[in-house]
Design an enzyme around this catalytic site. Structure first.
Site, mmCIF file in Angstrom:
data_model
loop_
_atom_site.group_PDB
_atom_site.id
_atom_site.type_symbol
_atom_site.label_atom_id
_atom_site.label_comp_id
_atom_site.label_asym_id
_atom_site.label_seq_id
_atom_site.Cartn_x
_atom_site.Cartn_y
_atom_site.Cartn_z
ATOM 1 N N CYS A 7 -10.548 43.113 6.881
ATOM 2 C CA CYS A 7 -11.899 42.724 7.139
ATOM 3 C C CYS A 7 -12.106 42.358 8.494
ATOM 4 C CB CYS A 7 -12.842 41.900 6.194
ATOM 5 S SG CYS A 7 -12.280 40.254 6.156
ATOM 6 N N ASN A 10 -11.434 37.894 8.109
ATOM 7 C CA ASN A 10 -10.248 37.552 7.028
ATOM 8 C C ASN A 10 -10.619 36.313 6.367
ATOM 9 O OD1 ASN A 10 -6.809 36.824 7.068
ATOM 10 N ND2 ASN A 10 -7.793 37.986 5.455
ATOM 11 N N CYS A 12 -13.747 36.182 4.231
ATOM 12 C CA CYS A 12 -14.683 36.359 3.094
ATOM 13 C C CYS A 12 -13.947 37.614 2.386
ATOM 14 C CB CYS A 12 -16.052 36.747 3.432
ATOM 15 S SG CYS A 12 -16.755 35.418 4.335
ATOM 16 N N ARG A 13 -14.243 38.720 2.742
ATOM 17 C CA ARG A 13 -14.019 39.881 1.990
ATOM 18 C C ARG A 13 -12.494 40.171 1.546
ATOM 19 N NH1 ARG A 13 -17.509 43.633 5.693
ATOM 20 N NH2 ARG A 13 -16.544 42.433 7.064
ATOM 21 N N SER A 14 -11.616 40.310 2.604
ATOM 22 C CA SER A 14 -10.307 40.590 2.501
ATOM 23 C C SER A 14 -9.499 39.598 1.702
ATOM 24 C CB SER A 14 -9.746 41.194 3.643
ATOM 25 O OG SER A 14 -9.563 40.117 4.888
ATOM 26 N N ASP A 122 -20.732 42.691 4.824
ATOM 27 C CA ASP A 122 -20.333 41.491 4.915
ATOM 28 C C ASP A 122 -21.152 40.244 4.679
ATOM 29 O OD1 ASP A 122 -19.525 39.170 6.525
ATOM 30 O OD2 ASP A 122 -19.506 40.201 8.522
HETATM 31 P P1 4NP Z 1 -15.251 38.891 6.389
HETATM 32 O O1 4NP Z 1 -16.745 37.856 6.873
HETATM 33 O O2 4NP Z 1 -15.052 39.786 7.923
HETATM 34 O O3 4NP Z 1 -15.584 39.211 5.273
HETATM 35 O O4 4NP Z 1 -14.202 37.613 6.650
HETATM 36 C C1 4NP Z 1 -16.792 37.681 8.200
HETATM 37 C C2 4NP Z 1 -16.337 36.309 8.532
HETATM 38 C C3 4NP Z 1 -16.521 35.561 9.773
HETATM 39 C C4 4NP Z 1 -17.353 36.285 10.715
HETATM 40 C C5 4NP Z 1 -17.918 37.697 10.412
HETATM 41 C C6 4NP Z 1 -17.529 38.086 9.147
HETATM 42 N N1 4NP Z 1 -17.623 35.686 12.050
HETATM 43 O O5 4NP Z 1 -18.606 36.198 12.528
HETATM 44 O O6 4NP Z 1 -17.286 34.757 12.280
#
Ligand code: 4NP
Length: 154
Positions: A7, A10, A12-14, A122
């Protein structure tokens, strides 16, 4: 078979996808068949545990997320059989790093009849309910991925 979930951050989703995929293959006694990990296209959160909101949703469902965030590396494209991304931005960014390995990169929902080619949204700027929704979607997708990959393994 080695499966890498990717993702943006790294956190939340992955890591949730990785934890659920492992949960499902261990529950099916397939720990000798699969290897899994996760990573992000960005490096802002490298070294961090998953977001507390994602860990809460996971814990509520009996899953302990211990993964520490890392950025995708060139070697991942050789190491893993599948790189499964959460959305179109991830796809574009991953393929750009190693276009020669584009045939290993798919949306995580690609093989799923119910969610086929839907993105996993997201949740980072959302509410706890958005994390629960990511959980439900990834729970369904990863449990079916274990069956699909096991039946179609090379
Ligand atoms: P992820 O979510 O891609 O599912 O881990 C996010 C976590 C942090 C950020 C964006 C998306 N960020 O902008 O810091």
């Amino acid at each position: 078979m080695k499966v890498l979930f990717v993702c943006l951050g790294n956190i939340c989703r992955s890591p949730m996808a990785e934890g659920l995929f492992r949960h499902h293959f261990e529950r099916s006694n397939l720990a000798d068949v699969f290897v899994t990990d996760s990573c992000g296209t960005g490096n802002w959160h490298a070294g961090e545990l998953a977001d507390i909101r994602m860990r809460k949703t996971a814990a509520k469902n009996g899953i302990n997320l211990t993964h520490k965030a890392r950025q995708i590396q060139h070697e991942d494209f050789e190491e893993f059989d599948y790189l499964l991304v959460m959305d179109h931005e991830n796809y574009k960014n991953v393929v750009k790093i190693r276009p020669d390995y584009a045939d290993k990169v798919f949306l995580v929902s690609h093989f799923n009849p119910m969610y086929q080619n839907q993105i996993v949204p997201d949740p980072y700027f959302g509410e706890q309910a958005d994390f629960d929704q990511v959980y439900d979607m990834l729970n369904h997708i990863t449990s079916e991925l274990v069956i699909y990959f096991h039946q179609n393994r090379k």
